[in-house]
Write a protein that holds these residues in place. Structure first.
Motif, PDB file in Angstrom:
ATOM      1  N   PRO A 132       0.827  -1.210   0.000  1.00 57.89           N
ATOM      2  CA  PRO A 132       0.000   0.000   0.000  1.00 57.89           C
ATOM      3  C   PRO A 132       0.864   1.264   0.000  1.00 57.89           C
ATOM      4  CG  PRO A 132      -0.491  -1.407   1.903  1.00 57.89           C
ATOM      5  CD  PRO A 132       0.622  -2.044   1.168  1.00 57.89           C
ATOM      6  N   THR A 133       0.377   2.307  -0.639  1.00 58.60           N
ATOM      7  CA  THR A 133       1.135   3.565  -0.736  1.00 58.60           C
ATOM      8  C   THR A 133       1.410   4.154   0.634  1.00 58.60           C
ATOM      9  OG1 THR A 133      -0.151   3.935  -2.751  1.00 58.60           O
ATOM     10  CG2 THR A 133       1.212   5.761  -1.980  1.00 58.60           C
ATOM     11  N   ILE A 134       0.444   3.989   1.549  1.00 58.38           N
ATOM     12  CA  ILE A 134       0.587   4.568   2.885  1.00 58.38           C
ATOM     13  C   ILE A 134       1.773   3.967   3.647  1.00 58.38           C
ATOM     14  CG2 ILE A 134      -0.932   2.967   4.124  1.00 58.38           C
ATOM     15  CD1 ILE A 134      -2.083   5.366   5.624  1.00 58.38           C
ATOM     16  N   PHE A 135       2.237   2.770   3.207  1.00 58.20           N
ATOM     17  CA  PHE A 135       3.372   2.134   3.885  1.00 58.20           C
ATOM     18  C   PHE A 135       4.603   3.025   3.862  1.00 58.20           C
ATOM     19  CE2 PHE A 135       7.329  -0.288   3.480  1.00 58.20           C
ATOM     20  CZ  PHE A 135       7.301  -1.039   4.632  1.00 58.20           C
ATOM     21  N   TRP A 136       4.771   3.801   2.797  1.00 60.40           N
ATOM     22  CA  TRP A 136       5.997   4.582   2.624  1.00 60.40           C
ATOM     23  C   TRP A 136       6.011   5.862   3.450  1.00 60.40           C
ATOM     24  CZ3 TRP A 136       9.284   1.447   0.513  1.00 60.40           C
ATOM     25  CH2 TRP A 136       8.813   0.470  -0.373  1.00 60.40           C
ATOM     26  N   PRO A 165       6.097   7.986  10.301  1.00 58.37           N
ATOM     27  CA  PRO A 165       5.776   6.561  10.441  1.00 58.37           C
ATOM     28  C   PRO A 165       4.296   6.331  10.127  1.00 58.37           C
ATOM     29  CG  PRO A 165       5.750   7.606  12.583  1.00 58.37           C
ATOM     30  CD  PRO A 165       6.007   8.705  11.577  1.00 58.37           C
ATOM     31  N   SER A 166       3.996   5.218   9.489  1.00 60.13           N
ATOM     32  CA  SER A 166       2.612   4.804   9.302  1.00 60.13           C
ATOM     33  C   SER A 166       2.418   3.491  10.057  1.00 60.13           C
ATOM     34  CB  SER A 166       2.309   4.607   7.824  1.00 60.13           C
ATOM     35  OG  SER A 166       3.063   3.527   7.302  1.00 60.13           O
ATOM     36  N   ARG A 167       1.177   3.068  10.201  1.00 60.55           N
ATOM     37  CA  ARG A 167       0.916   1.832  10.951  1.00 60.55           C
ATOM     38  C   ARG A 167       1.568   0.631  10.268  1.00 60.55           C
ATOM     39  NH1 ARG A 167      -5.472   2.295  12.752  1.00 60.55           N
ATOM     40  NH2 ARG A 167      -5.234   4.100  14.124  1.00 60.55           N
ATOM     41  N   ILE A 206       5.328   0.805  10.857  1.00 60.82           N
ATOM     42  CA  ILE A 206       5.708   0.466  12.244  1.00 60.82           C
ATOM     43  C   ILE A 206       5.632  -1.043  12.464  1.00 60.82           C
ATOM     44  CG2 ILE A 206       4.979   0.653  14.660  1.00 60.82           C
ATOM     45  CD1 ILE A 206       4.092   3.560  13.957  1.00 60.82           C
ATOM     46  N   ILE A 207       4.558  -1.675  11.960  1.00 57.65           N
ATOM     47  CA  ILE A 207       4.403  -3.136  12.105  1.00 57.65           C
ATOM     48  C   ILE A 207       5.557  -3.851  11.416  1.00 57.65           C
ATOM     49  CG2 ILE A 207       3.004  -5.126  11.417  1.00 57.65           C
ATOM     50  CD1 ILE A 207       0.532  -3.252  11.759  1.00 57.65           C
ATOM     51  N   TRP A 208       5.864  -3.425  10.167  1.00 56.00           N
ATOM     52  CA  TRP A 208       6.928  -4.083   9.408  1.00 56.00           C
ATOM     53  C   TRP A 208       8.293  -3.875  10.066  1.00 56.00           C
ATOM     54  CZ3 TRP A 208       7.222  -7.934   6.403  1.00 56.00           C
ATOM     55  CH2 TRP A 208       8.332  -8.150   5.587  1.00 56.00           C
ATOM     56  N   MET A 209       8.542  -2.671  10.587  1.00 52.54           N
ATOM     57  CA  MET A 209       9.824  -2.392  11.256  1.00 52.54           C
ATOM     58  C   MET A 209       9.971  -3.219  12.529  1.00 52.54           C
ATOM     59  SD  MET A 209      11.577  -0.533   9.339  1.00 52.54           S
ATOM     60  CE  MET A 209      12.930  -0.238  10.470  1.00 52.54           C
ATOM     61  N   ASN A 210       8.855  -3.425  13.238  1.00 46.09           N
ATOM     62  CA  ASN A 210       8.900  -4.284  14.435  1.00 46.09           C
ATOM     63  C   ASN A 210       9.252  -5.724  14.075  1.00 46.09           C
ATOM     64  OD1 ASN A 210       8.304  -2.298  16.298  1.00 46.09           O
ATOM     65  ND2 ASN A 210       6.095  -2.594  16.167  1.00 46.09           N
ATOM     66  N   ILE A 211       8.672  -6.207  12.958  1.00 43.79           N
ATOM     67  CA  ILE A 211       8.994  -7.560  12.489  1.00 43.79           C
ATOM     68  C   ILE A 211      10.472  -7.649  12.117  1.00 43.79           C
ATOM     69  CG2 ILE A 211       8.578  -9.259  10.648  1.00 43.79           C
ATOM     70  CD1 ILE A 211       5.676  -8.164  10.540  1.00 43.79           C
ATOM     71  N   MET A 212      10.957  -6.635  11.402  1.00 38.88           N
ATOM     72  CA  MET A 212      12.363  -6.617  10.976  1.00 38.88           C
ATOM     73  C   MET A 212      13.316  -6.571  12.172  1.00 38.88           C
ATOM     74  SD  MET A 212      12.376  -6.824   7.682  1.00 38.88           S
ATOM     75  CE  MET A 212      11.000  -7.946   7.939  1.00 38.88           C
ATOM     76  N   MET A 213      12.981  -5.780  13.179  1.00 36.44           N
ATOM     77  CA  MET A 213      13.844  -5.673  14.367  1.00 36.44           C
ATOM     78  C   MET A 213      13.858  -6.984  15.155  1.00 36.44           C
ATOM     79  SD  MET A 213      15.436  -2.913  14.328  1.00 36.44           S
ATOM     80  CE  MET A 213      16.203  -3.133  15.930  1.00 36.44           C
ATOM     81  N   THR A 214      12.697  -7.650  15.221  1.00 37.51           N
ATOM     82  CA  THR A 214      12.636  -8.958  15.899  1.00 37.51           C
ATOM     83  C   THR A 214      13.516  -9.973  15.184  1.00 37.51           C
ATOM     84  OG1 THR A 214      10.359  -8.478  16.563  1.00 37.51           O
ATOM     85  CG2 THR A 214      11.092 -10.769  16.726  1.00 37.51           C
ATOM     86  N   LEU A 215      13.420  -9.990  13.837  1.00 34.01           N
ATOM     87  CA  LEU A 215      14.258 -10.904  13.050  1.00 34.01           C
ATOM     88  C   LEU A 215      15.730 -10.547  13.186  1.00 34.01           C
ATOM     89  CD1 LEU A 215      12.158 -11.211   9.773  1.00 34.01           C
ATOM     90  CD2 LEU A 215      12.575 -13.009  11.431  1.00 34.01           C
ATOM     91  N   HIS A 216      16.023  -9.251  13.197  1.00 38.63           N
ATOM     92  CA  HIS A 216      17.413  -8.801  13.343  1.00 38.63           C
ATOM     93  C   HIS A 216      18.025  -9.310  14.652  1.00 38.63           C
ATOM     94  CE1 HIS A 216      20.944  -6.243  13.529  1.00 38.63           C
ATOM     95  NE2 HIS A 216      20.487  -5.696  14.640  1.00 38.63           N
ATOM     96  N   LYS A 217      17.283  -9.180  15.748  1.00 39.20           N
ATOM     97  CA  LYS A 217      17.781  -9.639  17.046  1.00 39.20           C
ATOM     98  C   LYS A 217      17.977 -11.152  17.066  1.00 39.20           C
ATOM     99  CE  LYS A 217      15.608  -5.847  19.587  1.00 39.20           C
ATOM    100  NZ  LYS A 217      14.455  -5.460  20.439  1.00 39.20           N
ATOM    101  N   GLU A 218      17.016 -11.875  16.450  1.00 38.81           N
ATOM    102  CA  GLU A 218      17.110 -13.342  16.450  1.00 38.81           C
ATOM    103  C   GLU A 218      18.293 -13.816  15.607  1.00 38.81           C
ATOM    104  OE1 GLU A 218      14.332 -17.242  15.599  1.00 38.81           O
ATOM    105  OE2 GLU A 218      13.429 -15.297  16.024  1.00 38.81           O
ATOM    106  N   PHE A 219      18.447 -13.239  14.410  1.00 33.53           N
ATOM    107  CA  PHE A 219      19.557 -13.629  13.537  1.00 33.53           C
ATOM    108  C   PHE A 219      20.901 -13.256  14.149  1.00 33.53           C
ATOM    109  CE2 PHE A 219      16.646 -13.261   9.558  1.00 33.53           C
ATOM    110  CZ  PHE A 219      16.073 -14.476   9.884  1.00 33.53           C
ATOM    111  N   LYS A 220      20.920 -12.125  14.855  1.00 36.50           N
ATOM    112  CA  LYS A 220      22.164 -11.695  15.514  1.00 36.50           C
ATOM    113  C   LYS A 220      22.551 -12.688  16.603  1.00 36.50           C
ATOM    114  CE  LYS A 220      24.337  -7.473  17.184  1.00 36.50           C
ATOM    115  NZ  LYS A 220      24.123  -6.066  17.608  1.00 36.50           N
ATOM    116  N   THR A 221      21.550 -13.209  17.326  1.00 33.40           N
ATOM    117  CA  THR A 221      21.802 -14.232  18.353  1.00 33.40           C
ATOM    118  C   THR A 221      22.325 -15.515  17.717  1.00 33.40           C
ATOM    119  OG1 THR A 221      19.976 -13.317  19.655  1.00 33.40           O
ATOM    120  CG2 THR A 221      20.766 -15.498  20.272  1.00 33.40           C
TER     121      THR A 221
END
Length: 225
Positions: free
Chosen positions: A33-37, A40-42, A45-60
């Motif tokens: 969706p265009t609003i994603f760009w 911050p949009s909802r 924010i959701i996608w960045m939270n997913i990315m940060m969770t994956l980043h922490k897990e992969f870093k571990t």
């Protein structure tokens, strides 16, 4: 007309004899969706939270010896596979991840680069991996053969696992969908409920398989450090 069950995966779209099917690999960007760009949009924010969770897990998983920023390679891999898996759930969209051409193209260079890096920079460490700790001297030659074979087939298992899971769900949806015209109106409602349930299951499989591919690639990377 469908000649056989697997013909639903055949590339069929073309313009002036040029295959247009693989464009579906990149069409996921159009579906965002265009609003994603907006920042911050909802959605963002959701996608960045997913990315940060994956980043922490992969870093571990990579551990303290992992190179800074290497997690983003696997996050990008996860995102690409997940988008392609979801695109394949839309009717008449070519499922690129159900073909070994794409899955092997992703798995083989990754595994090869890990192997070259490991054998060039950490040769002794790679040799140590061939014989598990505590192996009796009599079994060492056999363990080296077993470990070598299990290492060599890794890109194949990565590629086949992803392609097979995508094919299995789509075949089941196709098989049930083809029985629709021959069913009574009473049974059609049960068929629709079953198809919706299978579609939800396939959505979960699309996420899980992209996650599994990225996590296993991360684990293979962590072994060569």
């Amino acid at each position: 007309m469908m000649t056989n069950l697997f013909s639903v995966f055949d590339p069929t779209s073309s313009i002036m004899n040029l295959s247009m099917n693989w464009i579906s690999t990149f069409i996921g960007l159009i579906m965002i969706p265009t609003i994603f760009w907006f920042m911050p949009s909802r959605y963002n924010i959701i996608w960045m939270n997913i990315m940060m969770t994956l980043h922490k897990e992969f870093k571990t998983l990579l551990g303290p010896t992992g190179h800074p920023g290497s997690t983003f390679i696997f996050i990008s891999l996860f995102s690409m596979i997940m988008f392609n898996n979801f695109m394949g759930l839309f009717p008449y969209v070519f499922t690129s991840t159900s073909h070994l051409v794409l899955t092997l193209t992703l798995a083989l260079p990754l595994w090869m680069s890990f192997m070259i890096y490991g054998w060039v920079n950490h040769t002794q460490h790679m040799f140590a991996h061939l014989v598990p700790q505590g192996t009796p001297a009599m079994l060492m030659p056999f363990m080296v053969c077993i470990e070598t074979i299990s290492n060599v087939i890794r890109p194949g298992t990565l590629a086949v696992r992803l392609a097979a899971n995508m094919i299995a769900g789509h075949l089941l949806l196709t098989l049930l969908g083809n029985t629709g015209p021959s069913l009574s109106s009473y049974l059609i409602s049960f068929l629709l409920i079953t198809q919706i349930a299978l579609l939800i299951l396939e959505s979960a499989v699309a996420i899980i398989q992209s996650y599994v591919f990225a996590v296993l690639s991360t684990l293979y990377s962590s072994e060569v450090n």
